[in-house]
Design an enzyme around this catalytic site. Structure first.
Site, PDB file in Angstrom:
ATOM      1  CD  GLU A  63       3.985  33.234  37.377  1.00  0.00           C
ATOM      2  OE1 GLU A  63       5.005  33.051  37.235  1.00  0.00           O
ATOM      3  OE2 GLU A  63       2.995  34.011  37.870  1.00  0.00           O
ATOM      4  NE  ARG A  96       7.087  32.198  27.361  1.00  0.00           N
ATOM      5  CZ  ARG A  96       7.862  31.444  27.732  1.00  0.00           C
ATOM      6  NH1 ARG A  96       8.817  31.377  28.205  1.00  0.00           N
ATOM      7  NH2 ARG A  96       7.721  30.888  26.707  1.00  0.00           N
TER       8      ARG A  96
END
Ligand code: NAG
Ligand code: NAG
Length: 430
Positions: A322, A381
């Site tokens: 990320e 999630r």
């Protein structure tokens, strides 16, 4: 231009006649009508139709794509029915067996085995796909994006079930331009190996072919929102640029790159010490794991010494997927990169790489906090696993791909999307 098109049409016609006759000889449910050239020309045998005899045809996709409430309610009822979901599931064993005869597999699953246009053939794409379960999801994704002039590297997580590995291997062995990554790794959520999986595919793809123009990475639960031709046109319009989320890193995420981590028992943990600052004082930007980048960007990732140093530095960070791609996107000299100044920041909504609905960004239009409408599926999630009710909105977005789909949760969302895309791809031929 016109001439080219006519030539291609004749080639397609010839191929279709050849394939069409194999088709008729085969045992599949070819409609028992007399030889009809317009039928053949219209390619309808490559369309997904009611004649495919699969359970999903019970729903009305055109009404679903328009967001008609009644059709959506029916679809929802159907998709929560256990019998229906079980009947839709394609087991790993099916793929292992059906791929023993590759030609029959390609025909019965309606793979497009010829380029649909010169424009697409002249603009080959390279895909990296990471998979760890749900082979049928993966295979439908592959079928949706497959073109014979593109190239596909598949990474199956080393900790996957043996049947997943066998089934994916069997599928890739049926196509000359799809292959298993040469060096698979054990993926750990939010840790370095997730990036390594893509890096290994990048290296394999870069070596395997010098022709491809853009690299796109996917996971087994992504699905395209555009046809291959549309993808090619959108990439050409980037004029050599890349399209990925790359923004200033919010303060609450900075611990990810200022403290050292280690992998323990298949999970990531704090290693109890601080990290050195990044090499060359590179500004670390925030983004996500999924990118659309040109060949030069991939070459830089593999060969640029600054990036090699950054990669070594990033190996003990939290969730490097990320920030790594987002950071490389702002390094001077990387093809398609932009300057680090925040005026060049790009959000996930403005990038075309991936559409994801995060639970906390959902809401109603007009509210300042909301980024997109409520999820019609369910959350895993905090990410929306799309339902059929999300399709209308999704198809209005510019993103090439969306995450996440699950044929075990809402098979109709995938079915209506794949049917829509195939119809559109064939209509683009006319
Ligand atoms: C499916 O929905 C469309 C759009 O509402 C409608 O025109 C069509 O008649 C429907 N088809 C069936 C078989 O119900
Ligand atoms: C295995 O695949 C062949 C075609 O390749 C097919 O004829 C046969 O029925 C399949 N067997 C099973 C058990 O599905």
């Amino acid at each position: 231009m016109r001439l080219l098109k006519a030539g291609r049409l004749i080639l397609l016609l010839k191929l279709t006649i050849v394939l069409g006759s194999i088709w008729m000889l085969s045992l599949f449910s070819y409609p028992k009508t007399s030889w009809d050239p317009t039928y053949i020309l219209s390619y309808s045998w490559l369309e997904y139709t009611d004649a495919d005899g699969i359970p999903e045809t019970a729903c009305n996709c055109s009404a679903i794509l328009r967001g008609e409430r009644e059709a959506l309610e029916e679809a929802k009822l159907l998709s929560i029915t256990r019998d229906f979901r079980e009947s839709v599931h394609i087991p790993d064993e099916y793929y292992i067996n059906a791929t023993q005869d590759c030609r029959e597999f390609q025909l019965s699953r309606k793979y497009l085995t010829i380029p649909l246009s010169q424009e697409e053939e002249d603009f080959p794409l390279a895909y990296s796909i990471v998979v760890h379960h749900k082979v049928d999801n993966f295979e439908r994704l592959l079928r949706a994006i497959y073109a014979p002039h593109n190239i596909y590297c598949i990474h199956v997580d080393k900790k996957s079930e043996p049947s997943v590995f066998s089934a994916v291997m069997a599928i890739t062995s049926c196509f000359p331009n799809t292959f298993m990554v040469s060096q698979p790794v054990t993926v750990v959520y939010a840790a370095w190996p997730r990036v390594q999986a893509d890096l290994n595919c990048m290296a394999d793809l870069y070596k395997a072919s010098t022709k491809w123009k853009y690299f796109i990475n996917l996971c087994g639960q992504d699905f395209p929102l555009k046809t291959n031709l549309e993808i090619v046109r959108m990439l050409r319009s980037l004029k050599g640029g890349n399209s990925l989320e790359s923004e200033q890193m919010p303060d609450e995420k900075k611990w990810r790159v200022t403290s050292s981590h280690k992998i323990v028992d298949g999970g990531i943990q704090w290693a109890g010490k601080a990290k050195e600052p990044p090499p060359f004082n590179l500004p670390i930007l925030s983004g996500n794991a999924y990118i659309v980048v040109n060949r030069g960007y991939v070459r830089s990732v593999l060969e640029d010494n600054r990036i090699q140093t950054l990669i070594e530095w990033a190996k003990d960070t939290y969730s490097p997927d990320e920030f790594l791609w987002a950071t490389i996107q702002r390094i001077p000299g990387v093809p398609g990169a932009t300057w680090p100044n925040s005026k060049y920041d790009m959000s996930d909504m403005n990038a075309i790489a991936r559409l994801v609905k995060w639970q906390w960004h959902e809401g109603s239009q007009g509210s300042l906090e909301a980024v997109y409408p409520e999820c019609h599926g369910n959350h895993v999630r905090s990410i929306c696993v799309y339902g059929a009710g999300d399709l209308k909105w999704m198809l209005e977005q510019h993103h090439l791909f969306a995450n996440k789909f699950d044929t075990d949760t809402d098979p109709i969302a995938v079915y209506c999307l794949e049917k829509y895309l195939r119809q559109k791809a064939l209509a683009e031929l006319q």
